[in-house]
Design a protein around this motif. Structure first.
Motif, mmCIF file in Angstrom:
data_model
loop_
_atom_site.group_PDB
_atom_site.id
_atom_site.type_symbol
_atom_site.label_atom_id
_atom_site.label_comp_id
_atom_site.label_asym_id
_atom_site.label_seq_id
_atom_site.Cartn_x
_atom_site.Cartn_y
_atom_site.Cartn_z
ATOM 1 N N THR A 59 15.702 8.975 15.511
ATOM 2 C CA THR A 59 16.644 8.514 14.498
ATOM 3 C C THR A 59 18.037 9.094 14.741
ATOM 4 O O THR A 59 19.040 8.388 14.667
ATOM 5 C CB THR A 59 16.160 8.937 13.102
ATOM 6 N N ASN A 174 19.415 -1.064 9.536
ATOM 7 C CA ASN A 174 18.300 -0.382 10.180
ATOM 8 C C ASN A 174 18.491 -0.420 11.699
ATOM 9 O O ASN A 174 18.531 -1.509 12.287
ATOM 10 C CB ASN A 174 16.977 -1.040 9.794
ATOM 11 N N LEU A 371 15.814 7.117 5.723
ATOM 12 C CA LEU A 371 16.896 6.135 5.718
ATOM 13 C C LEU A 371 16.951 5.386 4.388
ATOM 14 O O LEU A 371 18.019 5.182 3.806
ATOM 15 C CB LEU A 371 16.700 5.152 6.881
#
Length: 416
Positions: A59, A174, A371
């Motif tokens: 990430t 995303n 997130l």
């Protein structure tokens, strides 16, 4: 091959960090990377469409790549158009995607999509990414809502556009799902190309539906594969999501009750306005001069309009946002149940490949929940901030209306 910003970002990062490895068989030096190497690394940023092969990016690494490229994508949904025929009637929406690099627009895509196209994309992403949080879509009509929408079709369409735009915006935000081929196809393809892809996807969807998990069991108490316990963070996450959902539902009920009370108050304000107007009509029959009741009517008219505006805002901005996050919590719960079922299968079979899938699923869920939590906090903060400002504006406007009426009704202004 097109030298896109993501490819450039990857090459720049590889030149700075010699020890990075994106795949097992990478024996070439960082300075000798060719286009095929870059392609392979870009593909590693997305989870494989097969449920048996998983590849998960870091990430933090994705965040660095986006920052390096300074690329930003925005998406808008608008310009609804109705289509009617003997067999079908539907609305299409203009989906505009703008891509910026270092603040400069480098590309713009415009396509028209109907609601069923959004459903297709949502269902396909749910299957491709069973452990990612895919944003909910605005709901279809229920019978009662459909009756209400007939009376105010424009308002329903406006709300739907907002929901569809939120759906696409969250997908674009995303770092994994945004580069999926189906997403790119949805945002750029013509109607014929998209419909052809939809037909091809039907067979894929029918054979790849995520497993259904019974909500009556508590799979989090079962051991993980190889005798390892379930990470306690997933148990905590399950409890946190349930608590969050309960609070959202309680808030939803209370706001609905307050909205009902406000609606009743507005009706009483309308009755009061009607009485003042009747009084004003009688006054004007006997005196052509401006009656003091006219000032009262003007103030009361503003109160009614302000009340109506507040009710619309509460319903469309506040309550709908809470409803949306109730759906979100249900989606997260389904993902956690799916992960638990995979854990049970690993326990039963002790399969090496399935254990790797479970490890990847765990990391995917943790990254996506982080997130989602950051996005949720920001969006809800904006919702409550807007609601607070709206309440303040409502009371200020109401006070201002009566202050203006009081100034006209003051004894010093009544001398003739």
């Amino acid at each position: 091959m097109m030298d896109d910003p993501l490819s450039r970002a990857l090459r720049e990062e590889e030149e700075e960090e010699d020890d990075l490895n994106f795949h097992r068989n990478n024996h070439s030096t960082q300075s000798d990377l060719n286009d095929s190497d870059v392609n392979e690394k870009i593909s590693s940023l997305s989870i494989s469409h097969s449920h048996n092969e998983w590849m998960l990016p870091s990430t933090n690494q994705n965040k660095e790549e986006v920052d390096i490229g300074c690329e930003k994508t925005t998406v808008y949904v608008g310009d609804p158009k109705k289509y009617k025929s003997n067999l079908d009637s539907f609305i299409t929406y203009l989906v505009t995607t703008k891509i910026f690099n270092d603040g400069v627009k480098i590309n713009e895509l415009n396509v028209r999509r109907r609601y069923n196209d959004f459903i297709w994309l949502k269902n396909l992403l749910d299957i491709k990414y069973p452990y990612n949080i895919i944003s909910p879509l605005p709901a279809k009509h229920t019978f009662s809502k459909k009756l209400h929408a007939v009376a105010d079709d424009g308002e329903f369409i406006r709300r739907r556009m907002i929901g569809l735009e939120n759906f696409l915006r969250r997908i674009i935000d995303n770092p994994v799902i945004s580069i999926d081929s189906s997403v790119q196809l949805f945002l750029s393809a013509d109607d014929d190309t998209l419909h052809s892809a939809q037909q091809q996807a039907q067979q894929y969807q029918s054979t790849s539906t995520p497993p259904i998990v019974s909500s009556s069991s508590n799979p989090f108490r079962q051991p993980m594969g190889r005798g390892k316990p379930i990470p306690s963070e997933f148990s905590r996450t399950e409890n946190q999501i349930q608590t969050l959902q309960d609070n959202f539902r309680k808030l939803q009920r209370l706001i609905r009750k307050l909205e009902t009370d406000e609606a009743s108050a507005k009706i009483e304000e309308e009755h009061l306005l009607a009485s003042f107007r009747q009084w004003l009509d009688i006054e004007r029959k006997y005196d052509e001069n401006d009656s003091f009741i006219n000032s009262v009517c003007d103030a009361q008219q503003r109160i009614v309009e302000n009340h109506d505006d507040l009710l619309k805002f509460t319903d469309t901005k506040f309550i709908e946002s809470i409803n949306e996050y109730i759906l979100f919590t249900s989606i997260v719960q389904d993902i956690l149940k799916r992960r638990a079922q995979l854990s049970e299968n690993v326990t039963a079979t002790d399969n090496e490949q399935m254990f790797d899938q479970l490890t990847i699923a765990n990391e995917t869920i943790k990254a996506d929940i982080q997130l989602w939590t950051e996005s949720k906090d920001k969006e809800l903060k904006d919702v409550f901030y807007s609601m607070a400002n709206k309440k303040v504006a409502f009371y200020n406007q109401s006070v201002d209306a009566w202050e203006q009426a009081a100034a006209k009704l003051a004894p010093s202004n009544n001398k003739r």
